[in-house]
Design an enzyme around this catalytic site. Structure first.
Site, short mmCIF file in Angstrom:
data_model
loop_
_atom_site.label_atom_id
_atom_site.label_comp_id
_atom_site.label_asym_id
_atom_site.label_seq_id
_atom_site.Cartn_x
_atom_site.Cartn_y
_atom_site.Cartn_z
N HIS A 18 0.84 -1.20 0.00
CA HIS A 18 0.00 0.00 0.00
C HIS A 18 0.88 1.26 0.00
CE1 HIS A 18 -3.22 -2.59 2.15
NE2 HIS A 18 -3.61 -2.42 0.91
N LYS A 42 -18.54 -5.90 8.64
CA LYS A 42 -17.40 -6.81 8.78
C LYS A 42 -16.58 -6.40 10.00
CE LYS A 42 -14.11 -7.65 5.49
NZ LYS A 42 -13.61 -7.59 4.10
N ARG A 91 -2.10 -6.12 -8.63
CA ARG A 91 -0.98 -7.03 -8.39
C ARG A 91 -0.88 -8.06 -9.50
NH1 ARG A 91 -3.10 -7.84 -2.47
NH2 ARG A 91 -4.88 -7.94 -3.84
N SER A 129 -3.27 -7.64 2.53
CA SER A 129 -3.57 -7.53 3.97
C SER A 129 -3.98 -8.89 4.53
CB SER A 129 -4.69 -6.52 4.19
OG SER A 129 -4.27 -5.23 3.83
#
Ligand code: PNS
Length: 159
Positions: A18, A42, A91, A129
């Site tokens: 990040h 969440k 990515r 993450s």
């Protein structure tokens, strides 16, 4: 014209990947807002307050970067912040489908807002993450994946 962009994400936790996108994005825009999306359905690994504080600390060397949190739709947040550009990191090809759908949904909601992508640096192309959370929970060395303040916060969270 002032070029303003938003780099949105969950950042739970923020990773070196990040930070790489933030540093590169900060060179492309006059003002870059790191927007932490709050998903109230969440349970997060790190609290929004922790993520805000950590990202602010990690970006303190970047004068044109501001860290904020938002709830609700990203395009509404972008409009509130007078930003017409969303920045995302890509990515691998596996990211593409998800990013493609979100970018098209956002464009359908707000045609004047463009999503743009930066290809992740090779050394971070595997880093997510979720990988950090799993390595941390299973007792592995997550310190190499995250900035120092984040590593300290994770250690405190797991203590
Ligand atoms: O890092 P992430 O988890 O991929 O980030 C996802 C995020 C926060 C960018 C995304 O969930 C988001 O934009 N949430 C806000 C709600 C929204 O606008 N969703 C897009 C319309 S489908």
């Amino acid at each position: 014209m002032i070029r303003r962009a938003i780099y949105p994400g969950s950042f739970d936790p923020p990773t070196n990947g990040h930070l790489d996108i933030i540093e590169r994005g900060a060179k492309m825009f006059d003002h870059l807002i790191v927007g932490i999306g709050v998903n109230s359905e969440k349970a997060p690994f790190l609290s929004v307050e922790d993520r805000l504080q950590l990202l602010t600390e990690c970006c303190s060397h970047l004068p044109n970067v501001e860290v904020m949190s938002f709830d609700g739709l990203l395009v509404h947040f972008a409009k509130e912040q007078n930003s017409t550009v969303l920045l995302r990191g890509l990515r691998a090809i596996t990211d593409f489908d998800y990013e493609f759908r979100i970018a098209l949904a956002n464009r359908s909601l707000a045609p004047d807002i463009e999503t743009t992508f930066l290809i992740a640096s090779e050394e971070f192309s595997f880093l997510a993450s979720s990988v950090v959370r799993e390595v941390a929970r299973l007792g592995g060395d997550y310190g190499k994946f995250v900035p120092e303040p984040v590593a300290r916060c994770i250690a405190a969270r797991l203590a």
